[in-house]
Design a protein around this motif. Sequence first.
Motif, PDB file in Angstrom:
ATOM      1  N   PRO A 169      11.535   6.248  -8.749  1.00  0.00           N
ATOM      2  CA  PRO A 169      11.666   4.773  -9.169  1.00  0.00           C
ATOM      3  C   PRO A 169      10.006   3.933  -9.141  1.00  0.00           C
ATOM      4  O   PRO A 169       9.035   4.769  -8.553  1.00  0.00           O
ATOM      5  N   TYR A 170       9.987   3.077  -9.716  1.00  0.00           N
ATOM      6  CA  TYR A 170       8.780   2.272  -9.631  1.00  0.00           C
ATOM      7  C   TYR A 170       8.721   1.466  -8.692  1.00  0.00           C
ATOM      8  O   TYR A 170       8.814   0.194  -8.250  1.00  0.00           O
ATOM      9  N   TRP A 171       8.423   2.205  -7.275  1.00  0.00           N
ATOM     10  CA  TRP A 171       8.206   1.605  -6.082  1.00  0.00           C
ATOM     11  C   TRP A 171       7.317   0.151  -5.949  1.00  0.00           C
ATOM     12  O   TRP A 171       7.917  -0.513  -5.290  1.00  0.00           O
ATOM     13  N   LEU A 172       6.048   0.198  -6.613  1.00  0.00           N
ATOM     14  CA  LEU A 172       5.444  -0.946  -6.603  1.00  0.00           C
ATOM     15  C   LEU A 172       6.244  -2.089  -6.979  1.00  0.00           C
ATOM     16  O   LEU A 172       6.189  -3.193  -6.612  1.00  0.00           O
ATOM     17  N   ALA A 173       6.767  -1.961  -8.094  1.00  0.00           N
ATOM     18  CA  ALA A 173       7.802  -3.004  -8.770  1.00  0.00           C
ATOM     19  C   ALA A 173       8.745  -3.453  -7.814  1.00  0.00           C
ATOM     20  O   ALA A 173       9.152  -4.722  -7.587  1.00  0.00           O
ATOM     21  N   LEU A 174       9.478  -2.521  -7.324  1.00  0.00           N
ATOM     22  CA  LEU A 174      10.572  -2.736  -6.253  1.00  0.00           C
ATOM     23  C   LEU A 174      10.369  -3.581  -5.047  1.00  0.00           C
ATOM     24  O   LEU A 174      10.842  -4.774  -4.608  1.00  0.00           O
ATOM     25  N   LEU A 231       0.832  -1.344  -0.088  1.00  0.00           N
ATOM     26  CA  LEU A 231       0.129   0.081   0.055  1.00  0.00           C
ATOM     27  C   LEU A 231       0.908   1.312   0.152  1.00  0.00           C
ATOM     28  O   LEU A 231       0.683   2.119  -0.574  1.00  0.00           O
ATOM     29  N   LEU A 232       1.854   1.249   0.741  1.00  0.00           N
ATOM     30  CA  LEU A 232       2.938   2.449   0.721  1.00  0.00           C
ATOM     31  C   LEU A 232       3.456   2.602  -0.450  1.00  0.00           C
ATOM     32  O   LEU A 232       3.766   3.776  -0.959  1.00  0.00           O
ATOM     33  N   ALA A 233       3.856   1.338  -1.061  1.00  0.00           N
ATOM     34  CA  ALA A 233       4.618   1.710  -2.507  1.00  0.00           C
ATOM     35  C   ALA A 233       3.598   2.269  -3.326  1.00  0.00           C
ATOM     36  O   ALA A 233       3.761   2.963  -4.371  1.00  0.00           O
ATOM     37  N   ILE A 234       2.171   1.757  -3.554  1.00  0.00           N
ATOM     38  CA  ILE A 234       1.178   2.570  -4.363  1.00  0.00           C
ATOM     39  C   ILE A 234       1.199   4.199  -3.910  1.00  0.00           C
ATOM     40  O   ILE A 234       1.175   4.934  -4.835  1.00  0.00           O
ATOM     41  N   LEU A 235       1.055   4.304  -2.738  1.00  0.00           N
ATOM     42  CA  LEU A 235       0.906   5.745  -2.409  1.00  0.00           C
ATOM     43  C   LEU A 235       2.236   6.497  -2.521  1.00  0.00           C
ATOM     44  O   LEU A 235       2.307   7.698  -2.974  1.00  0.00           O
ATOM     45  N   LEU A 236       3.361   5.949  -2.692  1.00  0.00           N
ATOM     46  CA  LEU A 236       4.735   6.752  -3.110  1.00  0.00           C
ATOM     47  C   LEU A 236       4.618   7.018  -4.550  1.00  0.00           C
ATOM     48  O   LEU A 236       5.228   7.943  -4.952  1.00  0.00           O
ATOM     49  N   GLY A 237       3.995   6.206  -5.357  1.00  0.00           N
ATOM     50  CA  GLY A 237       3.819   6.364  -6.783  1.00  0.00           C
ATOM     51  C   GLY A 237       2.871   7.702  -6.903  1.00  0.00           C
ATOM     52  O   GLY A 237       2.801   8.307  -8.066  1.00  0.00           O
ATOM     53  N   LEU A 238       2.114   8.154  -6.059  1.00  0.00           N
ATOM     54  CA  LEU A 238       1.007   9.021  -6.113  1.00  0.00           C
ATOM     55  C   LEU A 238       1.564  10.606  -5.664  1.00  0.00           C
ATOM     56  O   LEU A 238       1.033  11.500  -5.677  1.00  0.00           O
ATOM     57  N   LEU A 260      -5.822   1.841 -11.611  1.00  0.00           N
ATOM     58  CA  LEU A 260      -6.842   2.788 -11.080  1.00  0.00           C
ATOM     59  C   LEU A 260      -6.535   4.197 -10.145  1.00  0.00           C
ATOM     60  O   LEU A 260      -6.798   5.006 -10.370  1.00  0.00           O
ATOM     61  N   ALA A 261      -5.510   3.642  -9.386  1.00  0.00           N
ATOM     62  CA  ALA A 261      -4.810   4.784  -8.585  1.00  0.00           C
ATOM     63  C   ALA A 261      -4.164   6.014  -9.381  1.00  0.00           C
ATOM     64  O   ALA A 261      -4.267   6.985  -9.068  1.00  0.00           O
ATOM     65  N   TYR A 262      -3.405   5.592 -10.368  1.00  0.00           N
ATOM     66  CA  TYR A 262      -2.726   6.326 -11.102  1.00  0.00           C
ATOM     67  C   TYR A 262      -3.281   7.024 -12.338  1.00  0.00           C
ATOM     68  O   TYR A 262      -2.751   7.949 -13.004  1.00  0.00           O
ATOM     69  N   GLY A 263      -4.541   6.414 -12.760  1.00  0.00           N
ATOM     70  CA  GLY A 263      -5.025   7.074 -13.800  1.00  0.00           C
ATOM     71  C   GLY A 263      -4.520   6.586 -15.362  1.00  0.00           C
ATOM     72  O   GLY A 263      -4.656   7.514 -16.107  1.00  0.00           O
ATOM     73  N   GLY A 264      -3.683   5.886 -15.433  1.00  0.00           N
ATOM     74  CA  GLY A 264      -3.115   5.569 -16.711  1.00  0.00           C
ATOM     75  C   GLY A 264      -3.936   4.491 -17.519  1.00  0.00           C
ATOM     76  O   GLY A 264      -5.244   4.567 -17.316  1.00  0.00           O
TER      77      GLY A 264
END
Length: 159
Positions: A34-39, A15-22, A66-70
């Motif tokens: 960086p691609y936090w979720l992949a790491l 969850l934190l990795a997704i939030l760091l991407g936002l 859904l979170a990033y809207g891509g």
Amino acid sequence: MSRARNPWVLPVSLLLAILLGLVPLPGVLQPLRPYWLALVLAYWVLEAPAKVGLGAAFLLGLAADLAYGGLLGEQAMRLTILTFILERFRARLRFFPVSQQALAIGVLLFNDRVVSLAIHLVVGAVLLPWTFWIAPLVGMLLWPPLRLVLDALRLQRRG
């Protein structure tokens, strides 16, 4: 003292990795993200393959889309490919020294950028600038400290 597994670390870290991407970054720093979720997903695929696999990677990718809207399905596909490669070579990668693991993760993150570029070319989306290719290097440099932190949290000792 016994080693206790902390079951909360896995979902909280993802969850934190997704939030760091936002988290918004200045335009100059955006390509360095960086691609936090992949790491984080790579860490869990290597350390807890029974809990995190292709299905989890796909669902996390959809959540990230859904979170990033891509493009819907782009991250799901990218994370599924990354997870497939990690699962295939897990037995070797897990026992590499951290520096060699970081190089392997860097190659996987670079491969992820190639997959992303291919998806953008196929759907006719806007191509990203050349600085788009710097993020895998940043992810590779962040792998050792990230692994250290997640190991410490996952294997926290209780006395």
